[in-house]
Every structure is written in structure tokens, then in C-alpha cells.
Design a protein around this motif. Sequence first.
Motif, PDB file in Angstrom:
ATOM      1  N   UNK A  10       9.757  -2.055   1.536  1.00  0.00           N
ATOM      2  CA  UNK A  10      10.450  -3.106   0.792  1.00  0.00           C
ATOM      3  C   UNK A  10       9.889  -4.452   1.229  1.00  0.00           C
ATOM      4  N   UNK A  11       9.499  -5.264   0.250  1.00  0.00           N
ATOM      5  CA  UNK A  11       8.967  -6.584   0.552  1.00  0.00           C
ATOM      6  C   UNK A  11      10.051  -7.421   1.229  1.00  0.00           C
ATOM      7  N   UNK A  12       9.736  -8.032   2.374  1.00  0.00           N
ATOM      8  CA  UNK A  12      10.731  -8.853   3.072  1.00  0.00           C
ATOM      9  C   UNK A  12      10.968 -10.209   2.406  1.00  0.00           C
ATOM     10  N   UNK A  13      10.244 -10.521   1.354  1.00  0.00           N
ATOM     11  CA  UNK A  13      10.403 -11.790   0.644  1.00  0.00           C
ATOM     12  C   UNK A  13      11.190 -11.604  -0.656  1.00  0.00           C
ATOM     13  N   UNK A  36       2.551  -6.910  -3.948  1.00  0.00           N
ATOM     14  CA  UNK A  36       2.011  -6.720  -5.288  1.00  0.00           C
ATOM     15  C   UNK A  36       2.808  -7.503  -6.337  1.00  0.00           C
ATOM     16  N   UNK A  37       4.007  -7.966  -5.981  1.00  0.00           N
ATOM     17  CA  UNK A  37       4.862  -8.677  -6.934  1.00  0.00           C
ATOM     18  C   UNK A  37       4.837 -10.183  -6.693  1.00  0.00           C
ATOM     19  N   UNK A  38       5.145 -10.605  -5.453  1.00  0.00           N
ATOM     20  CA  UNK A  38       5.286 -12.039  -5.175  1.00  0.00           C
ATOM     21  C   UNK A  38       4.097 -12.638  -4.419  1.00  0.00           C
ATOM     22  N   UNK A  39       3.146 -11.816  -4.032  1.00  0.00           N
ATOM     23  CA  UNK A  39       1.891 -12.232  -3.377  1.00  0.00           C
ATOM     24  C   UNK A  39       2.076 -12.819  -1.969  1.00  0.00           C
ATOM     25  N   UNK A  40       3.221 -12.657  -1.358  1.00  0.00           N
ATOM     26  CA  UNK A  40       3.440 -13.125   0.005  1.00  0.00           C
ATOM     27  C   UNK A  40       2.835 -12.119   0.994  1.00  0.00           C
ATOM     28  N   UNK A  41       2.380 -12.588   2.173  1.00  0.00           N
ATOM     29  CA  UNK A  41       1.748 -11.685   3.153  1.00  0.00           C
ATOM     30  C   UNK A  41       2.782 -10.872   3.941  1.00  0.00           C
ATOM     31  N   UNK A  42       2.578  -9.558   3.952  1.00  0.00           N
ATOM     32  CA  UNK A  42       3.478  -8.637   4.655  1.00  0.00           C
ATOM     33  C   UNK A  42       2.709  -7.999   5.801  1.00  0.00           C
ATOM     34  N   UNK A  43       3.288  -8.015   7.007  1.00  0.00           N
ATOM     35  CA  UNK A  43       2.696  -7.322   8.153  1.00  0.00           C
ATOM     36  C   UNK A  43       3.216  -5.887   8.119  1.00  0.00           C
ATOM     37  N   UNK A  44       2.297  -4.960   7.942  1.00  0.00           N
ATOM     38  CA  UNK A  44       2.651  -3.543   7.867  1.00  0.00           C
ATOM     39  C   UNK A  44       2.202  -2.869   9.149  1.00  0.00           C
ATOM     40  N   UNK A  45       3.131  -2.163   9.789  1.00  0.00           N
ATOM     41  CA  UNK A  45       2.832  -1.398  10.988  1.00  0.00           C
ATOM     42  C   UNK A  45       3.111   0.062  10.671  1.00  0.00           C
ATOM     43  N   UNK A  46       2.123   0.910  10.908  1.00  0.00           N
ATOM     44  CA  UNK A  46       2.260   2.335  10.624  1.00  0.00           C
ATOM     45  C   UNK A  46       1.874   3.127  11.867  1.00  0.00           C
ATOM     46  N   UNK A  47       2.624   4.192  12.120  1.00  0.00           N
ATOM     47  CA  UNK A  47       2.336   5.061  13.259  1.00  0.00           C
ATOM     48  C   UNK A  47       2.608   6.505  12.858  1.00  0.00           C
TER      49      UNK A  47
END
Length: 63
Positions: A10-13, A36-47
Motif C-alpha cells: 500500500x502506497x504510504x502517500x 504507479x499512481x501518485x509518483x511519490x518515492x516508496x522505500x520497499x524492503x523485502x526479505x
Amino acid sequence: MAALEHATIQCPYCWEMLDISIDPSVSEQTYVEDCQVCCQPIVITAAIDDRSELTVTAEAENA
């Protein structure tokens, strides 16, 4: 080469749900992807843990 894992974040913006792909050959990764919707930068962490379970978090870059 392993197939990509798919996850929904979920986009945090703008709070839109986004589908992303994760490379399971890298057990821990952090990267920035624009929403993909609002073009704001999201930090994604995956493990991926020892049981091959994927955990993904999404945070605002400028939080």
C-alpha cells in the motif's frame, strides 16, 4: 533463475494498493520505487526467510 515473487503493498502517500515483483534470489533487499499512481518515492524492503516466506514493507522515503 527463480521466478519473481509477487506482492501487494500500500502506497504510504495515496493509500493505493500496488502490485510489485520481488527477485527471490536476493534474500534481503531495500530499494526505492515510485508509486504507479501518485509518483511519490516508496522505500520497499523485502526479505525471504529460511522457510522461503516473503515479507515486504513499504515506507515513505521522506518520512
